[in-house]
Design an enzyme around this catalytic site. Sequence first.
Site, short mmCIF file in Angstrom:
data_model
loop_
_atom_site.label_atom_id
_atom_site.label_comp_id
_atom_site.label_asym_id
_atom_site.label_seq_id
_atom_site.Cartn_x
_atom_site.Cartn_y
_atom_site.Cartn_z
N SER A 79 0.84 -1.19 0.00
CA SER A 79 0.00 0.00 0.00
C SER A 79 0.88 1.25 0.00
O SER A 79 1.66 1.43 -0.92
CB SER A 79 -0.96 -0.04 1.19
OG SER A 79 -1.98 0.93 1.06
N GLU A 95 -9.25 -5.19 -3.96
CA GLU A 95 -8.61 -4.17 -3.13
C GLU A 95 -9.62 -3.21 -2.50
O GLU A 95 -9.41 -2.69 -1.41
CB GLU A 95 -7.63 -3.35 -3.97
CG GLU A 95 -6.51 -4.13 -4.61
CD GLU A 95 -5.28 -4.24 -3.74
OE1 GLU A 95 -5.34 -3.87 -2.56
OE2 GLU A 95 -4.24 -4.71 -4.25
N HIS A 146 -7.71 -5.64 0.21
CA HIS A 146 -6.48 -4.89 0.39
C HIS A 146 -5.74 -5.39 1.64
O HIS A 146 -6.32 -5.54 2.71
CB HIS A 146 -6.82 -3.41 0.54
CG HIS A 146 -5.63 -2.50 0.55
ND1 HIS A 146 -4.78 -2.38 -0.52
CD2 HIS A 146 -5.16 -1.66 1.52
CE1 HIS A 146 -3.85 -1.49 -0.23
NE2 HIS A 146 -4.04 -1.06 1.00
#
Length: 530
Positions: free
Chosen positions: A219, A341, A436
């Site tokens: 991320s 995600e 995610h």
Amino acid sequence: MNRTLRNLYKLVSLTLPGLLLFSSYSAQAAVKIEGGRVKGMTEDGLTVYKGIPFAAPPTGDFRWKVPQAVVPWEGILTADQFGPACPQLPFPDTSSMKNAVGKMSKDCLYLNVWTPATSPNEKLPVMVWIHGGGFAIDAPSIENYDGVNLAKKGVVLVSIAYRLGALGFMAHPELSAENERGQSGNYGLLDQIAGLKWVRNNIAAFGGDPGNVTIFGESAGGISVSMLCASPLAKGLFTRAISQSGGSFGPVKEERQNGSIQTLKGAKNQGIHFAERMGAKSIAELRAMPPEKFLKDSETANMGGFWPICDGYVIVDDQYKLYFKGQYHDVDVIIGTNSNEGAIFIQDVNAEQQKKLLKASFGPLAEKALKVYPATDDTVALRSARNVFRDTLFAWPSWAWARLQKKTGHSSVFVYYFDQRQPPRRHGESLPDAAHADEINYVFGHVDHNFNFQYPDEDRALSSIMMDYWVNFAKTGNPNKKGRPEWSPFDGSDHAVMYLKGTVPHAGPMPNAPQLAFMEIYFKWLRESD
């Protein structure tokens, strides 16, 4: 002395020096590094060092300054506790929460080392972890990032902290005036670079090879990896890179939007408005304020409030343009994203809302967007909304990175698509597909006793494969290992993606190729528009 005793004596005489050498390099002995001597602790056959300072505390006049040299200490520093996390929401101390960051402080520039080495002469590959959290939250101390399982596979694992939120990324005219280059912001990225310099200068003392360093992150950490791959300040500090759900290939805009990053001018304006909301008339007044006051500002305290900027120094230009021209660190890379995600970010969208969102986000391209992100009913619209989030912020930047580096670089590029449907959560419902950050537990090998999920054998098998891929890549630049499914380098086509799923990962086409093709059109339009 009979033969048995003589042989036993000989064995002991040959083995004892080795045992003494191991003892001298174990947790009971101190290692000499920048700043002084440090002692670690023994954990699962490794020597672990937690909370080593790699820079001076960024407090007082050092707030919003480039990281300063570490302050030397006297005696031996016992490195058995993680350093404090950078102040973040929720505030204050969250140590009672499962998997929380624990103690927080302005004094937050610490790193951690897990080493299997029994001698400083082993020159083991080094993996440096950069955590995510939208440049606003998270810390190296949370359970998911414990490096013991990766280190046991023959690497020295380092995790580094960096300044977050306003403390890490605020730009302001007064700060630029203080700086000899007229630059401000990006302090968090400068912290990461300082951490990598520490690794270069000190990791040999822990049995690591400063000439074989792989940076990896997820991320915001993956975005950081991407930015470091193009920053001239990071040249020579690493040899390979892994980005999990991260990349920075959007255009440079005065106002940040939909995957773009801000100009220094735009960021300084943001800093001015932030200071006004804080009631500060000068940087001196802002420096005197407790950081928890900054966390009460709803516009900037959460993820995405403050962000890295194009300052002309750390980030020198639009990264898409830099890669198009071949102006980046041409190192071997692993790049990839997860299948769903957007699931944890977008909870509920109906068809009408999705159509309005597409129009607001994509303007004249909204009709084209609707064809690849349909909203025929509420269920389809929710999935499309999550896919827009995935592709805009994670999948397209990663895809652009892979394609550009394949076109203009010479190093190997490996692309993955993590699509392992997650098991039921211990608390709450299971999310669909791979949301995610779901891959983190697999990469770090935390699928046996995990705080969140109840993993079956299939997940443990996949985790073992992924750990081998990541570690072998760090060792050789090639993730492949005998006995594991073959992972071919990316060839630039839509059919050279490694599906990390089940017990036998396999190559296949990029499933969201039509959406990525639309995003290529969209980002080109965004880049060319005023």
